[in-house]
Design an enzyme around this catalytic site. Structure first.
Site, short mmCIF file in Angstrom:
data_model
loop_
_atom_site.label_atom_id
_atom_site.label_comp_id
_atom_site.label_asym_id
_atom_site.label_seq_id
_atom_site.Cartn_x
_atom_site.Cartn_y
_atom_site.Cartn_z
N SER A 90 0.87 -1.18 0.00
CA SER A 90 0.00 0.00 0.00
C SER A 90 0.91 1.22 0.00
O SER A 90 2.11 1.10 0.30
CB SER A 90 -0.84 -0.04 1.28
OG SER A 90 -1.39 1.23 1.58
N TYR B 176 -2.43 -1.46 10.36
CA TYR B 176 -2.35 -1.54 8.90
C TYR B 176 -1.00 -1.03 8.40
O TYR B 176 -0.33 -1.66 7.58
CB TYR B 176 -3.50 -0.74 8.29
CG TYR B 176 -3.69 -0.92 6.81
CD1 TYR B 176 -4.39 -2.02 6.32
CD2 TYR B 176 -3.20 0.01 5.90
CE1 TYR B 176 -4.58 -2.20 4.94
CE2 TYR B 176 -3.38 -0.16 4.53
CZ TYR B 176 -4.08 -1.25 4.06
OH TYR B 176 -4.26 -1.41 2.70
#
Ligand code: NAD
Length: 260
Positions: free
Chosen positions: A142, A155
């Protein structure tokens, strides 16, 4: 036993994983699907991929937070197809919360599903790739493998960790014609993102219909969510012979987000 290549894509019943699995099938690879969802809907996706592209598609419902199930998934793929040539570690979950109230069980679950599972799949499948002298591993990281955002402790920690794992596996496998890369997208138009809209609207005190433009795309020069099919086409390129010199890389697909 078949001469087609085989691609195993974790978390491929939805979103990015499904788009990647579809691109692999379209390119003529057998596919191993994995992920949660309604069994009838999953079977319909599996059967459609087979009939649309003339490849064999296996579904395995391993819970990627459970190492034994991850190993069973890898073994089933090897037993069925004889080899796994392409591994895409995509399964991932999200939880948004300030650090003080971040639930311990969410931290553990996010690390297990999105980071430890990639360790277990690589450990199980790299030996077969080495034996064949060809392999491609793509980890779906990401922009949060490169920069942080508030309220996403688990995350961001997971995605930075996935980039670290990528580099180590790339170095260890470089002599065997195996590549390992980390693709780093900004917001992609998938259920994981759509599900964040109500929470973001509440946090920022704005209507839900303004969240994509005013919050999600605010830091991004290109004012478009990434299309799952565009990301899948890039992953497919990395998994081609032409991708042989790209390894150990963090590859942003982020509309310029991390250029700033
Ligand atoms: P999604 O929610 O649409 O799909 C996630 C997939 O993972 C589903 O198939 C789901 O069933 C599966 N999954 C979840 N928990 C699982 C578990 N324990 N075991 C097995 N499968 C499990 O999400 P998405 O947006 O397609 O995200 C896929 C990956 O891309 C994630 O790793 C995510 O972090 C990453 N990513 C997404 C975006 C985005 O904006 N959507 C941006 C950057 C990175």
């Amino acid at each position: 036993m078949t001469t087609r290549k085989t691609a195993l894509v974790t978390g491929s019943t939805s979103g990015i994983g499904l788009a990647v699995a579809t691109a692999m099938a379209q390119a003529g690879m057998n596919v191993v699907l994995n992920g949660f969802g309604d069994p009838a809907a999953i079977e319909s996706v599996r059967a459609d991929l087979e009939s649309n592209y003339g490849v064999t598609v296996l579904y395995h419902g391993a819970d990627m937070s459970k190492p034994d199930e991850v190993r069973a998934l890898c073994q089933k793929a090897l037993d069925t197809f004889g080899a796994v040539d392409v591994l895409v570690n995509n399964a991932g979950i999200q939880h948004v919360s300030p650090i003080e109230s971040f639930p311990e069980e969410k931290w553990d679950a996010i690390l297990a599903v999105s980071l430890s599972s990639a360790f277990h799949t690589c450990k199980a499948l790299v030996p077969g790739m080495r034996e064949k002298g060809w392999g491609r591993i793509v980890n779906i990281g990401s922009i949060h493998s490169l920069v942080a955002s508030a309220n996403k402790a688990a995350y961001v920690a997971t995605k930075f960790g996935l980039l670290g794992l990528t580099k180590v596996v790339a170095l260890e496998t470089a002599k065997d014609n195996i590549t390992c890369n980390c693709v780093c997208p900004a917001y992609v138009d998938t259920p994981l993102v759509r599900n964040q809209i109500p929470g973001q609207a509440k946090t920022h005190g704005i209507p839900e219909e303004d969240v994509i433009e005013k919050i999600m795309l605010a830091p991004q020069p290109v004012k478009k969510l990434v299309a799952p099919a565009d990301l899948a086409a890039f992953v497919l390129f990395l998994c081609s012979d032409a991708g042989q010199n790209i390894t150990g890389a963090a590859l942003p697909v982020d509309g310029g987000w991390t250029a700033q």
